[in-house]
Enzyme design. Structure first.
Site, PDB file in Angstrom:
ATOM      1  N   GLN A 129      -6.810 -50.383   5.785  1.00  0.00           N
ATOM      2  CA  GLN A 129      -6.529 -51.248   4.640  1.00  0.00           C
ATOM      3  C   GLN A 129      -5.070 -51.124   4.213  1.00  0.00           C
ATOM      4  O   GLN A 129      -4.437 -52.109   3.828  1.00  0.00           O
ATOM      5  CB  GLN A 129      -7.447 -50.895   3.473  1.00  0.00           C
ATOM      6  CG  GLN A 129      -7.115 -51.555   2.153  1.00  0.00           C
ATOM      7  CD  GLN A 129      -7.221 -53.077   2.191  1.00  0.00           C
ATOM      8  OE1 GLN A 129      -7.926 -53.627   3.030  1.00  0.00           O
ATOM      9  NE2 GLN A 129      -6.516 -53.751   1.290  1.00  0.00           N
ATOM     10  N   GLU A 130      -4.523 -49.915   4.304  1.00  0.00           N
ATOM     11  CA  GLU A 130      -3.139 -49.690   3.885  1.00  0.00           C
ATOM     12  C   GLU A 130      -2.135 -50.311   4.853  1.00  0.00           C
ATOM     13  O   GLU A 130      -1.188 -50.982   4.431  1.00  0.00           O
ATOM     14  CB  GLU A 130      -2.871 -48.179   3.767  1.00  0.00           C
ATOM     15  CG  GLU A 130      -3.548 -47.506   2.584  1.00  0.00           C
ATOM     16  CD  GLU A 130      -2.885 -47.861   1.256  1.00  0.00           C
ATOM     17  OE1 GLU A 130      -1.861 -48.576   1.261  1.00  0.00           O
ATOM     18  OE2 GLU A 130      -3.395 -47.435   0.214  1.00  0.00           O
ATOM     19  N   SER A 131      -2.321 -50.078   6.156  1.00  0.00           N
ATOM     20  CA  SER A 131      -1.262 -50.426   7.111  1.00  0.00           C
ATOM     21  C   SER A 131      -1.743 -51.066   8.400  1.00  0.00           C
ATOM     22  O   SER A 131      -0.932 -51.315   9.286  1.00  0.00           O
ATOM     23  CB  SER A 131      -0.489 -49.153   7.475  1.00  0.00           C
ATOM     24  OG  SER A 131      -1.351 -48.252   8.180  1.00  0.00           O
TER      25      SER A 131
END
EC number: 4.2.2.n1
Length: 518
Positions: free
Chosen positions: A313-315
């Site tokens: 989700q972050e990267s």
């Protein structure tokens, strides 16, 4: 899909009718010659179910699932152990009631007029619709009118058979289908995506969960409107078990347990993004194998698969990722946060994962102890995304608007309000992108569900391949080996290159029945 909402009007009316009918035997635990007394004398509640991601499943040998958890709590409520029997299809479930082998069926079964002629339903606890599914890229039917038995197959005992019969008699005289006596709905959906079957019918919740692992499955059309889901018990003159169920569900509602279970199993949302899910699963195959050792190494208090979902989700698992706001790396840390955690290179995957875990642990430690253990992670993730101070505001706003600040289901509903002036102007820490925090947590939960299910499916396939290899090359004695030409070298080559490198830890058997003692 309507989520886990108990029909309390129905319960109230039914409870009143039962009270009138049963007043000589109430309290239900006071008589010796009734079903409850028999269950308590036996020391176990016998529940039959089927193996699906929602009703009953196992990870690392530990059972879980919506119906399993409710059944386990009901057994605890009665003061007995839970005995779960897993059947292959719905027909086998009702056979258990007919043969006296089960006290209850807890398997996401739909309430309908035909079933209640022979079996007693319990409270309805969520609802589903029946849907026709097909494989993406294949012909999508817009009506049932021209479907044939060669195209459409349904599982035995499926409630939709009654609906199909009615449609055939009233609207689509050419409609025909067949019933596969050996397969359940999940297996038939697998046949659809493998190209072995054109169409099948399943309930909307089962389809939604299946799509998290197999995004190529698509919904063609709805067959029915929303239908209530319930448990079933034998239909007889003894209603003490029904009375106990009503007491149990009412108590679960009053103490907030039902809302927590709703959030746990159905709170991840039912919207499905084909492209996003397919892209994620491709990354699971191509990128995750290199990162998995790092996730396993640093996932201390949380499941490594959840940590992997957070990083995606972050990267999207890109160690070089950079945002316009200056956050960088696998876990998208700010420069100040990285420095406070001793991270010298935010683009180093291992350092970033280690730092992200430490920061998440810091958020977890700040979550009040009054928050239930299995919901603390969602509060921490929202704080990870928007800052802990804004999480405090969200809890305060929840309390002010008559919600439960310790319930993630209640708090997440208020998160979008943090970006609306009438609300944030009255909060201690002001404006926050609460809608982004809401989407952030929901996306992580969806990725986690997809990842867990996909890895289970891969291990199941490896297990089946190993079993097939054993059948293709059965063990032989040295004497037999000397008498007959045996492809032993071929066996070693295939084993070492494909099968023996997989050591499955999650086994999912769908043959016959399985019994679990809990």
């Amino acid at each position: 899909m309507k989520k886990l909402k108990i029909n309390y009007l129905f319960i109230g009316i039914l409870a009143l009718l039962l009270a009138v009918a049963l007043w000589p035997s109430i309290p239900w635990f006071g008589k010796a010659d009734n079903r409850i007394a028999a269950i308590q004398a036996r020391g176990e509640l016998r529940v039959s179910t089927i193996h699906t991601p929602l009703t009953y499943n196992e990870i690392n040998g530990k059972p879980f699932g919506l119906d399993y958890e409710l059944a386990k709590q009901f057994a605890d409520y009665l003061g007995v152990k839970l005995k779960v029997t897993v059947r292959q299809n719905i027909s086998q479930l009702f056979d258990d009631l007919d043969n006296g082998n089960a006290d209850l069926l807890a398997a996401g079964l739909v309430y309908n007029s035909e079933r209640v002629k022979n079996y007693q339903p319990g409270p309805t606890y969520y609802s589903v619709s029946q849907q026709l599914v097909y494989k993406v890229g294949q012909y999508r039917p817009r009506t049932l009118g021209n479907l044939t038995a060669e195209q459409l197959t349904v599982a035995p005992g499926h409630v939709v058979v009654n609906d199909l019969q009615t449609l055939k008699e009233t609207k689509f005289p050419e409609l025909s289908w067949k019933v596969d006596d050996k397969k359940g709905s999940a297996e038939l959906m697998e046949d659809v995506i493998e190209g072995k079957l054109d169409y099948t019918i399943a309930d909307s919740v089962a389809i939604s969960l299946f799509q998290r692992v197999h995004p190529e499955l698509a919904v063609a059309l709805d067959i029915t409107d929303e239908q209530p889901v319930t448990w079933f018990r034998p239909l007889d003159g003894d209603n003490t078990l029904s009375a106990a169920l009503l007491d149990f569900f009412n108590e679960m509602n009053e103490d907030g347990t039902l809302a927590r279970i709703e959030e746990k199993y159905l709170g991840h949302g039912d919207d499905f993004d084909y492209v996003d899910t397919r892209t994620f699963l491709r990354a699971v195959d191509t990128v995750l194998p290199q990162l998995k050792p790092l996730f396993e190494k640093y996932a201390e208090e949380i499941d490594w698969r959840l940590l992997a979902a957070i990083a995606y989700q972050e990267s999207h698992w890109d160690a070089q990722a950079t945002s316009p706001t200056g956050v960088r790396g696998m876990m998208m840390l700010t420069k100040n946060t990285a420095q406070s955690l001793g991270i010298t290179d935010r683009t180093d995957a291992e350092q970033s994962i280690r730092g992200g875990v430490r920061y998440l642990q810091d958020m977890m430690s700040k979550v009040p102890e009054s928050v239930p253990e299995n919901e603390r992670i969602w509060f921490a993730l929202a704080a990870y995304n928007m800052g802990y101070a804004h999480m405090l505001d969200a809890r305060a706003l929840t309390a002010k608007t008559k919600g439960n600040p310790d319930s993630w289901a209640d708090v997440k509903q208020r998160l979008p309000l943090l970006s609306q002036k009438p609300y944030y102007s009255k909060l201690t820490y002001g404006y926050a992108r609460g809608h982004e925090a809401y989407a952030y947590v929901e996306n992580i939960r969806k990725y986690q569900i997809s990842l867990v299910g996909y890895l289970q499916e891969k291990e199941k396939q490896a297990t089946e391949a190993t079993m097939q290899l054993a059948q293709d090359y059965p063990a032989v004695s040295p004497t037999e080996l000397g008498k007959e030409k045996f492809p032993f070298l071929s066996f070693l080559s295939q084993s070492s290159s494909n099968y023996l490198t997989h050591s499955p830890s999650l086994l999912f058997s769908r043959k016959g029945s399985e019994e679990k003692q809990n």
